[in-house]
Design a protein around this motif. Sequence first.
Motif, mmCIF file in Angstrom:
data_model
loop_
_atom_site.group_PDB
_atom_site.id
_atom_site.type_symbol
_atom_site.label_atom_id
_atom_site.label_comp_id
_atom_site.label_asym_id
_atom_site.label_seq_id
_atom_site.Cartn_x
_atom_site.Cartn_y
_atom_site.Cartn_z
ATOM 1 N N PRO A 1 0.803 -1.235 0.000
ATOM 2 C CA PRO A 1 0.000 0.000 0.000
ATOM 3 C C PRO A 1 0.834 1.282 0.000
ATOM 4 O O PRO A 1 0.515 2.222 -0.729
ATOM 5 N N GLU A 2 1.890 1.339 0.816
ATOM 6 C CA GLU A 2 2.717 2.552 0.874
ATOM 7 C C GLU A 2 3.326 2.858 -0.489
ATOM 8 O O GLU A 2 3.393 4.005 -0.908
ATOM 9 N N ARG B 1 2.222 1.633 -3.488
ATOM 10 C CA ARG B 1 1.140 1.871 -4.451
ATOM 11 C C ARG B 1 0.673 3.318 -4.401
ATOM 12 O O ARG B 1 0.374 3.924 -5.433
ATOM 13 N N ASN B 2 0.632 3.916 -3.224
ATOM 14 C CA ASN B 2 0.181 5.299 -3.077
ATOM 15 C C ASN B 2 1.215 6.301 -3.576
ATOM 16 O O ASN B 2 0.869 7.447 -3.857
#
Length: 143
Positions: free
Chosen positions: A105-106, A108-109
Amino acid sequence: MTNDGQTITAPGWFPLAAIAALLWELLGCALLVTQAVTVPAPLPPDQRAIWSATPLWMHGAWAFAVVTGVAGAILLLMRKRRSAPLLLVSFLAVAVQFSGLLVVPELRNLVASDDLLAPFIVLVGCYGVWHLARVASKRGWLR
């Protein structure tokens, strides 16, 4: 070699394609070494953030991909059948490496959709090298 003992020769373009495959894999090695020796402190803040968010397993998959890719490309140049499985493993390791762009997630953002073109090109290139080895093996160009 065929069942009746005849030797099947590879087409004239095959050695050039195998050299191109090796150069492609060596480019991956050069990029990995460059990444390994880069000091993140002087990078711009956005690149430093990506650097920090990239998990170690992605680097490991990359290292594994380039090592097996170079070995497979060398075997392809030597016209050895063992090149195809190694290049398949390398392609799969590249897919695992780039999966981090979607599953972490980190990361991907932080990565814009425009930044996904390079990984896509790398995946297509690695697939192409593996496909060359697979076709060469099926056609009897490899020993």
